[in-house]
Motif scaffolding. Structure first.
Motif, PDB file in Angstrom:
ATOM      1  N   TYR A  28       0.803  -1.224   0.000  1.00 38.41           N
ATOM      2  CA  TYR A  28       0.000   0.000   0.000  1.00 38.41           C
ATOM      3  C   TYR A  28       0.837   1.276   0.000  1.00 38.41           C
ATOM      4  CZ  TYR A  28      -3.405  -3.487   1.489  1.00 38.41           C
ATOM      5  OH  TYR A  28      -4.199  -4.603   1.574  1.00 38.41           O
ATOM      6  N   CYS A  29       2.170   1.155  -0.044  1.00 35.65           N
ATOM      7  CA  CYS A  29       3.049   2.323   0.008  1.00 35.65           C
ATOM      8  C   CYS A  29       3.787   2.513  -1.311  1.00 35.65           C
ATOM      9  CB  CYS A  29       4.090   2.167   1.118  1.00 35.65           C
ATOM     10  SG  CYS A  29       3.424   2.038   2.780  1.00 35.65           S
ATOM     11  N   ASP A  30       3.741   3.723  -1.833  1.00 35.65           N
ATOM     12  CA  ASP A  30       4.557   4.107  -2.979  1.00 35.65           C
ATOM     13  C   ASP A  30       5.554   5.139  -2.469  1.00 35.65           C
ATOM     14  OD1 ASP A  30       5.647   4.735  -5.397  1.00 35.65           O
ATOM     15  OD2 ASP A  30       3.859   5.688  -6.234  1.00 35.65           O
ATOM     16  N   MET A  31       6.809   4.742  -2.314  1.00 34.80           N
ATOM     17  CA  MET A  31       7.836   5.625  -1.764  1.00 34.80           C
ATOM     18  C   MET A  31       8.359   6.534  -2.873  1.00 34.80           C
ATOM     19  SD  MET A  31       7.445   4.602   1.228  1.00 34.80           S
ATOM     20  CE  MET A  31       8.653   5.637   2.050  1.00 34.80           C
ATOM     21  N   VAL A  32       7.804   7.726  -2.919  1.00 34.33           N
ATOM     22  CA  VAL A  32       8.004   8.626  -4.055  1.00 34.33           C
ATOM     23  C   VAL A  32       9.258   9.481  -3.939  1.00 34.33           C
ATOM     24  CG1 VAL A  32       7.006  10.600  -5.284  1.00 34.33           C
ATOM     25  CG2 VAL A  32       5.543   8.693  -4.573  1.00 34.33           C
ATOM     26  N   ALA A  46      18.055   9.090  -2.797  1.00 34.36           N
ATOM     27  CA  ALA A  46      17.000   8.674  -3.725  1.00 34.36           C
ATOM     28  C   ALA A  46      17.541   7.672  -4.741  1.00 34.36           C
ATOM     29  CB  ALA A  46      16.408   9.892  -4.424  1.00 34.36           C
ATOM     30  N   ASP A  47      18.726   7.951  -5.271  1.00 30.70           N
ATOM     31  CA  ASP A  47      19.331   7.032  -6.251  1.00 30.70           C
ATOM     32  C   ASP A  47      19.609   5.668  -5.631  1.00 30.70           C
ATOM     33  OD1 ASP A  47      19.259   9.077  -8.091  1.00 30.70           O
ATOM     34  OD2 ASP A  47      21.380   9.611  -7.885  1.00 30.70           O
ATOM     35  N   LYS A  48      20.150   5.675  -4.430  1.00 30.46           N
ATOM     36  CA  LYS A  48      20.480   4.420  -3.764  1.00 30.46           C
ATOM     37  C   LYS A  48      19.238   3.594  -3.473  1.00 30.46           C
ATOM     38  CE  LYS A  48      22.940   2.575   0.274  1.00 30.46           C
ATOM     39  NZ  LYS A  48      23.728   2.910   1.493  1.00 30.46           N
ATOM     40  N   LEU A  49      18.155   4.263  -3.124  1.00 32.69           N
ATOM     41  CA  LEU A  49      16.925   3.576  -2.734  1.00 32.69           C
ATOM     42  C   LEU A  49      15.956   3.378  -3.896  1.00 32.69           C
ATOM     43  CD1 LEU A  49      16.496   5.543   0.583  1.00 32.69           C
ATOM     44  CD2 LEU A  49      16.791   3.057   0.455  1.00 32.69           C
ATOM     45  N   GLY A  50      16.280   3.920  -5.054  1.00 27.29           N
ATOM     46  CA  GLY A  50      15.396   3.784  -6.203  1.00 27.29           C
ATOM     47  C   GLY A  50      14.124   4.607  -6.081  1.00 27.29           C
ATOM     48  N   MET A  51      14.232   5.785  -5.447  1.00 30.75           N
ATOM     49  CA  MET A  51      13.080   6.668  -5.298  1.00 30.75           C
ATOM     50  C   MET A  51      13.139   7.733  -6.403  1.00 30.75           C
ATOM     51  SD  MET A  51      13.183   7.008  -1.121  1.00 30.75           S
ATOM     52  CE  MET A  51      11.587   7.819  -0.910  1.00 30.75           C
ATOM     53  N   PRO A  52      12.035   8.026  -7.051  1.00 29.71           N
ATOM     54  CA  PRO A  52      12.072   8.909  -8.226  1.00 29.71           C
ATOM     55  C   PRO A  52      12.312  10.383  -7.945  1.00 29.71           C
ATOM     56  CG  PRO A  52       9.822   8.194  -7.767  1.00 29.71           C
ATOM     57  CD  PRO A  52      10.714   7.387  -6.876  1.00 29.71           C
ATOM     58  N   LYS A  53      12.036  10.857  -6.727  1.00 27.85           N
ATOM     59  CA  LYS A  53      12.146  12.287  -6.465  1.00 27.85           C
ATOM     60  C   LYS A  53      13.098  12.596  -5.315  1.00 27.85           C
ATOM     61  CE  LYS A  53       7.638  13.851  -8.148  1.00 27.85           C
ATOM     62  NZ  LYS A  53       6.515  14.787  -7.872  1.00 27.85           N
ATOM     63  N   ALA A  54      13.833  13.703  -5.468  1.00 28.47           N
ATOM     64  CA  ALA A  54      14.697  14.209  -4.410  1.00 28.47           C
ATOM     65  C   ALA A  54      14.423  15.698  -4.247  1.00 28.47           C
ATOM     66  CB  ALA A  54      16.166  13.980  -4.748  1.00 28.47           C
ATOM     67  N   TYR A  55      14.459  16.167  -3.016  1.00 28.78           N
ATOM     68  CA  TYR A  55      14.142  17.562  -2.726  1.00 28.78           C
ATOM     69  C   TYR A  55      15.283  18.179  -1.908  1.00 28.78           C
ATOM     70  CZ  TYR A  55       9.460  15.610  -3.591  1.00 28.78           C
ATOM     71  OH  TYR A  55       8.383  14.948  -4.118  1.00 28.78           O
ATOM     72  N   GLY A  56      15.621  19.436  -2.228  1.00 27.23           N
ATOM     73  CA  GLY A  56      16.698  20.121  -1.530  1.00 27.23           C
ATOM     74  C   GLY A  56      16.257  20.851  -0.283  1.00 27.23           C
ATOM     75  N   SER A  57      14.985  20.679   0.102  1.00 28.72           N
ATOM     76  CA  SER A  57      14.487  21.242   1.357  1.00 28.72           C
ATOM     77  C   SER A  57      13.258  20.459   1.783  1.00 28.72           C
ATOM     78  CB  SER A  57      14.128  22.725   1.205  1.00 28.72           C
ATOM     79  OG  SER A  57      12.960  22.881   0.419  1.00 28.72           O
ATOM     80  N   TYR A  58      12.953  20.488   3.067  1.00 25.39           N
ATOM     81  CA  TYR A  58      11.752  19.824   3.568  1.00 25.39           C
ATOM     82  C   TYR A  58      10.509  20.532   3.044  1.00 25.39           C
ATOM     83  CZ  TYR A  58      15.255  18.025   6.862  1.00 25.39           C
ATOM     84  OH  TYR A  58      16.366  17.467   7.419  1.00 25.39           O
ATOM     85  N   GLU A  59      10.593  21.862   2.938  1.00 32.62           N
ATOM     86  CA  GLU A  59       9.456  22.635   2.449  1.00 32.62           C
ATOM     87  C   GLU A  59       9.081  22.219   1.023  1.00 32.62           C
ATOM     88  OE1 GLU A  59      11.548  25.229   5.508  1.00 32.62           O
ATOM     89  OE2 GLU A  59      12.164  23.919   3.865  1.00 32.62           O
ATOM     90  N   ALA A  60      10.086  21.963   0.193  1.00 34.58           N
ATOM     91  CA  ALA A  60       9.818  21.589  -1.195  1.00 34.58           C
ATOM     92  C   ALA A  60       9.023  20.288  -1.270  1.00 34.58           C
ATOM     93  CB  ALA A  60      11.135  21.459  -1.968  1.00 34.58           C
ATOM     94  N   LEU A  61       9.357  19.347  -0.422  1.00 38.41           N
ATOM     95  CA  LEU A  61       8.608  18.090  -0.398  1.00 38.41           C
ATOM     96  C   LEU A  61       7.166  18.336   0.031  1.00 38.41           C
ATOM     97  CD1 LEU A  61       9.785  14.635   0.853  1.00 38.41           C
ATOM     98  CD2 LEU A  61       7.575  15.508   1.570  1.00 38.41           C
TER      99      LEU A  61
END
Length: 336
Positions: A28-32, A46-61
């Motif tokens: 039930y989880c999609d780790m985006v 993100a690259d190591k874990l195979g996650m499609p998105k990376a953010y340079g701040s918590y606010e951006a996420l």
């Protein structure tokens, strides 16, 4: 099958090594995506874990409309502020334990969460969702140990790194906040009630000022549970649940391995039965349950009200450290 789209605030080790890999196995989880204060660090994770998105701040996420829920593994003093920001951004929240630095913080988060009834907020006590703990509680509920009399717990590790956040007293470091919260939670989880008072003996590190060894008694109205936790001891953990007619012992109560079955022992009279529980990743179980609650709009297993209750016990322990006597699990002093 619908999935919840998750984002993670921080590249903390607990997230990248245990929680994210566990949640990636969830149905039930999609780790985006994952956020860091450094885009380079976030992208590497993100690259190591195979996650499609990376953010340079918590606010951006939090601003990303493609994120439904956030997992927060930040240092303890950042839990409540970022949980509140996530809620106000319209995100569901799974926040690491302990929920905050004190009862006041925890209650404030509860108020914010209750003012957003369409959002789910849950404390990440992952151990509760593992099959071994569900079995242990089932045995106690069904009278398998007779009347519960006491629970004895021990949890320790050795960490003398001055740069580790767990050794930063101002940021909520120390053994009670980091691992003592588990035996407290266990007592409340198994006994399915709230304690009346506590008494504690606490030793603090001369340099860090954090608690490095704490031994505590918790009184559930005449039924006493005890625990010792420490951050400068040999690594060890155990839980023994004792009753008038039997007992339950868990081999690896808190850091249950994700790749093999767990063992617990159930004694009735002189007969001891070894029980093997199914292989399970407790972080997968946690992710499943939280995501299902979001998808089905049902209650989460460990709501903020439970987190507040656990924090009330922790706060009473710190009061007892200072007073040297029994302290009520409230802001009212106990009598003796």
């Amino acid at each position: 099958m619908s999935k919840v789209r998750w984002g993670v605030l921080s590249t903390a080790k607990i997230a990248t090594v245990k929680v994210i890999p566990g949640m990636q196995k969830s149905a039930y989880c999609d780790m985006v995506g994952i956020a860091s204060r450094s885009l380079e660090n976030a992208q590497a994770a993100a690259d190591k874990l195979g996650m499609p998105k990376a953010y340079g701040s918590y606010e951006a996420l939090l601003e990303d409309p493609e994120i439904d829920a956030v997992y927060i593994p930040l240092p303890n003093h950042m839990h409540v502020p970022w949980a509140i920001q996530a809620i106000q951004a319209g995100k569901h929240v799974l926040c690491e334990k302990p929920i905050g630095l004190n009862v006041e913080e925890a209650r404030h988060l509860q108020e914010i969460a209750e003012s957003h009834p369409n959002l789910k907020v849950m404390e990440a006590f992952m151990y509760r969702h593992h099959p071994q703990w569900l079995k242990a509680r089932e045995i106690v509920r069904e009278g398998g140990i007779g009347k519960p009399v006491t629970i004895q717990s021990f949890f320790s590790y050795f960490n003398d790194n001055p740069h580790d956040i767990r050794n930063n007293n101002e940021w909520g470091g120390g053994g009670i906040m980091d691992i003592g919260c588990y035996p407290i939670s266990v007592s409340r989880f198994i006994l399915e009630g709230e304690p009346e008072k506590v008494i504690a003996s606490v030793t603090r590190d001369e340099e860090f000022k954090t608690d490095v060894v704490a031994s505590c008694m918790i009184d559930f109205g005449g039924l006493l549970t005890t625990f010792t936790c420490g951050t400068k001891l040999a690594p060890y953990q155990s839980v023994h649940i004792h009753g008038t007619e039997g007992r339950v012992e868990l081999q690896i109560p808190f850091n249950a391995p994700p790749d093999r079955p767990c063992i617990l022992w159930h004694q009735q009279g002189d007969e001891i039965t070894e029980i093997e529980t199914p292989t399970a990743d407790q972080y997968t179980c946690q992710g499943d349950l939280m995501s299902q609650a979001i998808l089905d709009d049902t209650d989460v297993p460990t709501p903020v009200s439970d987190a507040v209750a656990n924090m009330e016990v922790i706060e009473a322990i710190f009061r007892s450290e200072k007073s040297g006597r029994w302290e009520a699990v409230s802001h009212v002093l106990a009598n003796g």
